[in-house]
Scaffold this active site. Sequence first.
Site, mmCIF file in Angstrom:
data_model
loop_
_atom_site.group_PDB
_atom_site.id
_atom_site.type_symbol
_atom_site.label_atom_id
_atom_site.label_comp_id
_atom_site.label_asym_id
_atom_site.label_seq_id
_atom_site.Cartn_x
_atom_site.Cartn_y
_atom_site.Cartn_z
ATOM 1 N N LYS A 59 -40.756 15.420 37.731
ATOM 2 C CA LYS A 59 -42.054 15.373 38.346
ATOM 3 C C LYS A 59 -42.961 14.352 37.679
ATOM 4 C CE LYS A 59 -41.711 20.185 38.111
ATOM 5 N NZ LYS A 59 -42.322 21.475 37.721
ATOM 6 N N GLY A 60 -42.645 13.977 36.444
ATOM 7 C CA GLY A 60 -43.581 13.205 35.634
ATOM 8 C C GLY A 60 -43.996 11.865 36.211
ATOM 9 N N GLU A 117 -39.647 6.005 36.034
ATOM 10 C CA GLU A 117 -39.701 7.128 35.091
ATOM 11 C C GLU A 117 -41.081 7.211 34.456
ATOM 12 O OE1 GLU A 117 -38.216 9.558 33.450
ATOM 13 O OE2 GLU A 117 -36.074 9.181 33.171
ATOM 14 N N ASP A 118 -41.505 8.399 34.066
ATOM 15 C CA ASP A 118 -42.779 8.528 33.354
ATOM 16 C C ASP A 118 -42.692 7.926 31.957
ATOM 17 O OD1 ASP A 118 -41.045 10.549 32.408
ATOM 18 O OD2 ASP A 118 -42.537 12.145 32.528
ATOM 19 N N ASP A 121 -38.207 8.398 26.104
ATOM 20 C CA ASP A 121 -38.420 9.002 24.791
ATOM 21 C C ASP A 121 -37.096 8.886 24.022
ATOM 22 O OD1 ASP A 121 -39.893 10.557 22.878
ATOM 23 O OD2 ASP A 121 -38.924 12.366 23.605
ATOM 24 N N LYS A 150 -41.443 5.042 24.076
ATOM 25 C CA LYS A 150 -41.565 5.441 22.664
ATOM 26 C C LYS A 150 -40.299 4.999 21.952
ATOM 27 C CE LYS A 150 -43.252 10.033 23.384
ATOM 28 N NZ LYS A 150 -43.256 11.438 22.916
ATOM 29 N N PHE A 171 -47.368 12.812 21.332
ATOM 30 C CA PHE A 171 -47.072 13.555 22.544
ATOM 31 C C PHE A 171 -48.198 13.321 23.544
ATOM 32 C CE2 PHE A 171 -46.263 16.826 25.577
ATOM 33 C CZ PHE A 171 -44.880 16.730 25.688
ATOM 34 N N VAL A 172 -47.821 12.771 24.681
ATOM 35 C CA VAL A 172 -48.800 12.300 25.663
ATOM 36 C C VAL A 172 -48.804 13.197 26.897
ATOM 37 C CG1 VAL A 172 -49.386 10.316 27.123
ATOM 38 C CG2 VAL A 172 -48.519 9.954 24.812
ATOM 39 N N ASP A 178 -46.598 16.192 31.359
ATOM 40 C CA ASP A 178 -46.996 17.587 31.103
ATOM 41 C C ASP A 178 -46.684 18.034 29.688
ATOM 42 O OD1 ASP A 178 -44.077 17.611 31.601
ATOM 43 O OD2 ASP A 178 -44.312 19.782 31.409
ATOM 44 N N ARG A 184 -50.731 17.777 33.905
ATOM 45 C CA ARG A 184 -50.252 16.622 34.675
ATOM 46 C C ARG A 184 -51.389 15.949 35.430
ATOM 47 N NH1 ARG A 184 -44.552 16.665 34.840
ATOM 48 N NH2 ARG A 184 -43.606 18.728 34.871
HETATM 49 P P1 IMP Z 1 -35.959 11.509 27.189
HETATM 50 O O1 IMP Z 1 -36.032 12.138 25.828
HETATM 51 O O2 IMP Z 1 -36.115 10.012 27.119
HETATM 52 O O3 IMP Z 1 -34.742 11.932 27.933
HETATM 53 O O4 IMP Z 1 -37.217 12.024 28.005
HETATM 54 C C1 IMP Z 1 -37.114 13.231 28.687
HETATM 55 C C2 IMP Z 1 -38.387 13.653 29.326
HETATM 56 O O5 IMP Z 1 -39.177 14.258 28.318
HETATM 57 C C3 IMP Z 1 -39.299 12.608 29.953
HETATM 58 O O6 IMP Z 1 -38.952 12.221 31.256
HETATM 59 C C4 IMP Z 1 -40.598 13.381 29.959
HETATM 60 O O7 IMP Z 1 -40.673 14.234 31.089
HETATM 61 C C5 IMP Z 1 -40.506 14.218 28.688
HETATM 62 N N1 IMP Z 1 -41.310 13.616 27.617
HETATM 63 C C6 IMP Z 1 -40.918 12.856 26.581
HETATM 64 N N2 IMP Z 1 -41.954 12.493 25.807
HETATM 65 C C7 IMP Z 1 -43.051 13.050 26.388
HETATM 66 C C8 IMP Z 1 -44.457 13.028 26.084
HETATM 67 O O8 IMP Z 1 -44.956 12.417 25.119
HETATM 68 N N3 IMP Z 1 -45.248 13.739 26.927
HETATM 69 C C9 IMP Z 1 -44.777 14.415 28.005
HETATM 70 N N4 IMP Z 1 -43.495 14.442 28.343
HETATM 71 C C10 IMP Z 1 -42.635 13.762 27.530
HETATM 72 MG MG MG Z 2 -41.696 17.065 31.175
#
Ligand code: IMP
Ligand code: MG
Length: 196
Positions: A59-60, A117-118, A121, A150, A171-172, A178, A184
């Site tokens: 959803k992000g 993608e939002d 991370d 990040k 953490f954003v 969210d 959100r």
């Molecule tokens: P990944 O660790 O790159 O697989 O990210 C997984 C998901 O974690 C992202 O699509 C976000 O939904 C969530 N996420 C990672 N960092 C943050 C943050 O700082 N704030 C909110 N959601 C986050």
């Molecule tokens: Mg999330």
Amino acid sequence: MAVDLSKRVYKDAGGKAGTAHIKELFSGEKVRARIAEMGKEISADFQDLERPVVIGVMKGAIFFLSDLMRNIDTKDPLQLEFVRLASYGSATESSGVIQTPYLDLPNIAHRNIIVVEDIVDSGRTAKFFLEYLRGQFDPKTLKLAALLDKPSRRAVECKADYVGFTIDDLFVVGYGLDYAEQFRELPFLGELVNFS
Ligand code: IMP
Ligand code: MG
């Protein structure tokens, strides 16, 4: 009187209320200006490509996606698709196991694809999905656009082609992102500082 968006009611899983303190990192105006630039960049790269497909990862990515798409101008029509991916874990730490609550795409074999993608991370979600698309559809072009990056948190190799803002390990929330399914709707990107 203007509403103070830096202090938001937060409810934990048991329904107990607290106050979340959120510090603005990028105003809505700044975010939209940056997304407009990203749209221009993507438009230039996809200008002459046949029928590009934008895939939003819910959803992000919802607000980023809607702003970005309206800033993309290509000769051929744009197609919009969605998937929903999640990596359940704690509220701030992904589990590393990618769940696919909605992964229903039409046949987009050999198309020119932009994944939206939002945030990247650990990189696990984006890496999983890009590999999935390569395996299923053998895309002609496959690019990744992320509102936030990040890089210091990366656990697997994953590089976005278009990045809105590169940030430290914060953490954003807001603009679609969210914390435990909350915040959100905030119209800016902010750091979730603490709770009281
Ligand atoms: P990944 O660790 O790159 O697989 O990210 C997984 C998901 O974690 C992202 O699509 C976000 O939904 C969530 N996420 C990672 N960092 C943050 C943050 O700082 N704030 C909110 N959601 C986050
Ligand atoms: Mg999330």
